[in-house]
Design a protein around this motif. Structure first.
Motif, PDB file in Angstrom:
ATOM      1  N   UNK A 104       0.830  -1.197   0.000  1.00 42.69           N
ATOM      2  CA  UNK A 104       0.000   0.000   0.000  1.00 42.69           C
ATOM      3  C   UNK A 104       0.872   1.257   0.000  1.00 42.69           C
ATOM      4  N   UNK A 140       0.306   5.721  -0.107  1.00 41.82           N
ATOM      5  CA  UNK A 140      -0.685   6.763   0.125  1.00 41.82           C
ATOM      6  C   UNK A 140      -0.082   8.132  -0.180  1.00 41.82           C
ATOM      7  N   UNK A 178      -6.304  12.417   3.192  1.00 44.41           N
ATOM      8  CA  UNK A 178      -5.910  11.475   2.160  1.00 44.41           C
ATOM      9  C   UNK A 178      -6.337  11.963   0.784  1.00 44.41           C
ATOM     10  N   UNK A 225      -4.807   6.660  -2.773  1.00 41.65           N
ATOM     11  CA  UNK A 225      -3.952   5.589  -2.306  1.00 41.65           C
ATOM     12  C   UNK A 225      -3.916   4.471  -3.338  1.00 41.65           C
ATOM     13  N   UNK A 272      -3.294   0.129  -3.744  1.00 36.90           N
ATOM     14  CA  UNK A 272      -3.199  -1.154  -3.060  1.00 36.90           C
ATOM     15  C   UNK A 272      -2.524  -2.202  -3.925  1.00 36.90           C
ATOM     16  N   UNK A 330       2.495   1.070   3.632  1.00 41.37           N
ATOM     17  CA  UNK A 330       2.070   0.097   4.625  1.00 41.37           C
ATOM     18  C   UNK A 330       1.940  -1.250   3.941  1.00 41.37           C
ATOM     19  N   UNK A 336      -2.629  -2.409   6.130  1.00 41.27           N
ATOM     20  CA  UNK A 336      -3.081  -1.218   6.869  1.00 41.27           C
ATOM     21  C   UNK A 336      -3.854  -1.537   8.140  1.00 41.27           C
ATOM     22  N   UNK A 337      -4.454  -2.701   8.236  1.00 37.93           N
ATOM     23  CA  UNK A 337      -5.238  -2.992   9.439  1.00 37.93           C
ATOM     24  C   UNK A 337      -4.369  -3.287  10.635  1.00 37.93           C
ATOM     25  N   UNK A 338      -3.195  -3.837  10.391  1.00 41.75           N
ATOM     26  CA  UNK A 338      -2.385  -4.267  11.523  1.00 41.75           C
ATOM     27  C   UNK A 338      -1.006  -3.642  11.562  1.00 41.75           C
ATOM     28  N   UNK A 339      -0.573  -3.089  10.459  1.00 38.89           N
ATOM     29  CA  UNK A 339       0.800  -2.618  10.403  1.00 38.89           C
ATOM     30  C   UNK A 339       0.890  -1.099  10.438  1.00 38.89           C
ATOM     31  N   UNK A 340       2.045  -0.663  10.815  1.00 40.75           N
ATOM     32  CA  UNK A 340       2.328   0.764  10.856  1.00 40.75           C
ATOM     33  C   UNK A 340       2.342   1.355   9.458  1.00 40.75           C
ATOM     34  N   UNK A 341       1.919   2.592   9.356  1.00 36.30           N
ATOM     35  CA  UNK A 341       2.184   3.396   8.173  1.00 36.30           C
ATOM     36  C   UNK A 341       3.511   4.106   8.384  1.00 36.30           C
ATOM     37  N   UNK A 344       6.014   7.075   6.995  1.00 41.94           N
ATOM     38  CA  UNK A 344       5.876   8.304   6.240  1.00 41.94           C
ATOM     39  C   UNK A 344       7.207   8.760   5.660  1.00 41.94           C
ATOM     40  N   UNK A 345       7.110   9.367   4.471  1.00 43.31           N
ATOM     41  CA  UNK A 345       8.257  10.016   3.886  1.00 43.31           C
ATOM     42  C   UNK A 345       8.491  11.383   4.519  1.00 43.31           C
TER      43      UNK A 345
END
Lengths: 113, 112
Positions: free
Chosen positions: A31, A33, A45, A48, A50, A94, A97-102, A104-105
């Motif tokens: 993923x 974004x 947002x 995004x 997937x 990510x 997305x439900x369980x993992x960290x996003x 960021x740049x």
């Protein structure tokens, strides 16, 4: 740190010109974004993705388009920049997305005159 | 739709003071909840998260408990330091979607 780079980091452009921002990742995450950050609005947002060639709109997608032809790159295009698109743009990635960290740049500061 | 509401800032505290930043949410399904921190000139970094009701996330002395009954995820720290000065964002993702939703951010300044 997750391997996410954004280019350019700063850009000043004029109203009506096209602008493309690039996000590149080395993590092979599924993923990706694009957000914009504005005072009083937090992060919103834009679009995004997937997967390769799979994209969807976010809450503020008008005036923006995206493309993802490779897993590692996610491009954000402003076809005809307007002053209301002056903002700081963040890319994030990510794997789930439900369980993992996003992750960021570092952000791109865009000014449209 | 899904949304996050967090307390307005800015917040200014003296070093070693107790910190609370309120966050409430509206979501379909069973969301995962997050706190992110943004230091000046940088992108957001995950501070802590909780993926189900009654879970407590913790990191660097910060804590937040997922309260389904009050739809809240308040951030707390017992003794703040100058280095905690940053903007804090509450966020959620519903288990029915792929999108994250962020609050508007709360700016914290800690003075010596």
């Amino acid at each position: 740190d997750a391997g996410i780079t954004q280019s350019p980091r700063h850009k000043v452009t004029e109203t009506g010109t096209p602008v493309t921002l690039r996000c590149h990742q080395t993590e092979n995450h599924r993923y990706m974004y694009w957000y914009r950050q504005d005072p009083g609005h937090g992060l919103r947002l834009i679009h995004y993705s997937y997967g390769v060639k799979d994209t969807d709109k976010g809450e503020v997608s008008d005036g923006y388009s995206v493309s993802r032809s490779k897993t590692e790159d996610f491009l954000l295009t402003l076809e005809s920049a307007t002053s209301s698109q002056t903002s700081v743009y963040f890319c994030a990635i990510s794997e789930n997305p439900e369980t993992d960290t996003q992750y960021f740049g570092p952000g791109t500061r865009l000014t449209v005159l | 739709g899904d949304s996050v509401t967090q307390m307005e800032g800015p917040v200014t505290l003296s070093e070693e003071a107790f910190l609370t930043i309120n966050c409430t949410y509206t979501a379909t399904g069973y969301p995962s909840l997050f706190w992110y921190v943004q230091y000046p000139g940088e992108g957001l970094q995950l501070l802590l998260k909780a993926t189900k009701a009654d879970d407590k996330g913790s990191n660097k002395g910060f804590e937040a408990t997922y309260r389904k009954e009050t739809t809240s995820f308040h951030l707390e720290k017992g003794s703040v330091q100058v280095s905690d000065s940053a903007v804090y964002f509450c966020a959620l993702i519903s288990n029915t979607g792929n999108q994250f939703y962020f609050g508007t951010g709360t700016s914290l300044t800690v003075i010596p």
